[in-house]
Design an enzyme around this catalytic site. Structure first.
Site, PDB file in Angstrom:
ATOM      1  N   TYR A 118       0.876  -1.353  -0.119  1.00 24.29           N
ATOM      2  CA  TYR A 118      -0.080  -0.020  -0.131  1.00 24.29           C
ATOM      3  C   TYR A 118       0.827   1.319  -0.137  1.00 24.29           C
ATOM      4  O   TYR A 118       1.963   1.272   0.536  1.00 24.29           O
ATOM      5  CB  TYR A 118      -0.907  -0.003   1.270  1.00 24.29           C
ATOM      6  CG  TYR A 118      -1.536   1.223   1.210  1.00 24.29           C
ATOM      7  CD1 TYR A 118      -3.005   1.440   0.867  1.00 24.29           C
ATOM      8  CD2 TYR A 118      -1.118   2.390   2.141  1.00 24.29           C
ATOM      9  CE1 TYR A 118      -3.579   2.774   1.084  1.00 24.29           C
ATOM     10  CE2 TYR A 118      -1.706   3.632   2.269  1.00 24.29           C
ATOM     11  CZ  TYR A 118      -2.874   3.688   1.745  1.00 24.29           C
ATOM     12  OH  TYR A 118      -3.660   4.911   1.714  1.00 24.29           O
ATOM     13  N   GLU A 206      -3.277   7.747  -4.030  1.00 21.85           N
ATOM     14  CA  GLU A 206      -3.508   6.277  -2.981  1.00 21.85           C
ATOM     15  C   GLU A 206      -3.449   5.249  -4.005  1.00 21.85           C
ATOM     16  O   GLU A 206      -4.007   4.964  -4.974  1.00 21.85           O
ATOM     17  CB  GLU A 206      -4.640   6.305  -2.406  1.00 21.85           C
ATOM     18  CG  GLU A 206      -4.750   5.081  -1.503  1.00 21.85           C
ATOM     19  CD  GLU A 206      -5.815   4.983  -0.543  1.00 21.85           C
ATOM     20  OE1 GLU A 206      -5.795   5.170   0.535  1.00 21.85           O
ATOM     21  OE2 GLU A 206      -7.074   4.938  -1.125  1.00 21.85           O
TER      22      GLU A 206
END
Length: 397
Positions: A118, A206
């Site tokens: 991530y 993101e």
């Protein structure tokens, strides 16, 4: 301004970030054509069909599917396009899917295992600096990782005077447990990602997951991107990417008439001039036992036309049970605002079916109160903040 995955990936690719390639399709036939084209260009045999909506958690909601042949591409695209996709980040009604991204399969077998990470770039509001947030635990359950194992979330703050430094990119790659070719790839990936964030005037990039492929490539498999609305005047290309179908229709309409409006979940509509006063007004409503239904800043020109437009916007929300108008008459005189409220009320006839409290303070405040009180309309006037709060409580009771 939020972007779709495919749009975010276009921006990433323009800054040299490796992405999972894909083609947008608006119906099942276009999806099949896209799959054929991708096979020719990338050699991929399988295809990932991804719903394009402004919401995370699409996989959990059934909006991301793997197709192993063209027949499955057609079937899956046909079932996803037109569906109301419900995810943890949508309302109970979900969001209608108008298009899908047909993407290449990047989880192919090779010399090493694939790993999902991530990574995001955003502003740390506590320090006033940009930061890279990252974790070894990428994938669909990143929210649970943040909640249950926060020690697995790392951050790297960036000094605005120097930007992202090479040693910081290397530290990120090291903390992700990479070595060899994948380490070097991650260093390049992080540097390019931060450059994309900074030079596109974004408020968020993101990437979940960032994938280490079986042949040690590092790529963005997803992209959630938000561009700062205040920078769109110098980002014309990005402004054209706006998908109004994904936005609140009341907020879109308000923006078109020049009103600063944010839709909320409460029962008291707000009409205020100035963002600070608007925030204080929402606090006032909560203290009076209500909940603000919106943030609405009419600006410095609260004439009859603008007040009427604001009324119509607020009343589109069926949950509104009362409207509080709170104006400080500095740039604009209170008596002019009061007359604007009276004129707008009369112009709208029976369209206004909820009580209205008008609190005017500043230049000619007492004269404004007289205009409201003598109008013969069902409008409650107030001068003091507490007085307005009491009247809100009264009409809600």
């Amino acid at each position: 301004m939020n972007l779709h995955e495919y749009q975010g990936k276009e921006i990433l690719a323009s800054f040299g970030v490796r992405i999972q390639r894909g083609i947008v399709a608006r119906n099942a036939k276009e999806a099949v054509d896209a799959a054929k084209q991708l096979t020719q260009e990338t050699g991929t045999g399988w295809h990932v069909i991804k719903a394009q909506v402004h919401a995370g958690g699409r996989g959990k909601g059934g909006g991301v599917k793997l197709a192993k042949n063209l027949k499955e591409v057609e079937e899956l695209a046909g079932s996803i396009i037109g569906m109301n996709l419900i995810t943890p980040q949508t309302s109970a009604e979900g969001k209608k899917v108008h298009q899908v991204l047909v993407a290449e399969d990047v989880y192919y077998p090779g010399d090493s295992e694939t790993n999902e990470f991530y990574m995001s770039v955003l502003l740390n509001r506590a320090s006033g600096r940009n930061m890279v947030m990252y974790s070894t635990e990428g994938g669909m359950d990143i929210e649970e990782v943040a909640e249950k194992t926060p020690h697995l979330i790392f951050t790297e703050e960036i000094n605005p005077a120097t930007g992202l430094l090479p040693f910081q990119a290397r530290r990120i790659a090291f903390n992700l447990g990479l070595s060899g070719a994948s380490f070097k790839e991650m260093v390049k990936f992080v540097s390019a990602l931060y450059k994309a964030y900074e030079q596109s005037d974004a408020s968020l990039f993101e990437i979940n997951p960032v994938l280490k492929t079986s042949d040690d490539k590092i790529m963005a498999v997803d992209a959630k991107v938000s561009i700062d609305d205040n920078a769109l005047y110098r980002r014309k290309t990005y402004a054209e990417m706006r998908d109004l179908r994904e936005e609140n229709p009341i907020e879109v309409e308000a923006r078109e008439v020049g009103l600063n409006y944010v839709d909320l979940d409460g029962n008291v509509g707000c009409m205020v001039n100035g963002a600070g006063l608007a925030m204080a007004t929402m606090d006032l409503i909560k203290m009076a036992g209500g909940e603000p239904a919106n943030f609405l800043d009419v600006g410095g020109t609260a004439d009859a036309k603008r007040v009427e437009e604001a009324f119509r916007i607020i009343l589109k929300d069926p949950n509104v049970k009362a409207i509080l108008i709170n104006i400080f008459g500095g740039i604009v005189r209170c008596d002019r605002v009061a007359q604007g409220v009276v004129d707008a009320y009369k112009n709208m006839g029976d369209a206004i079916k909820v009580p209205i409290i008008v609190r005017l303070q500043g230049t000619n405040a007492e004269l404004a109160k007289e205009i409201i009180d003598n109008s013969g309309l069902a409008v409650h006037s107030a001068v003091q903040f507490q007085e307005a709060a009491d009247k809100v409580k009264e009409v809600l009771g």
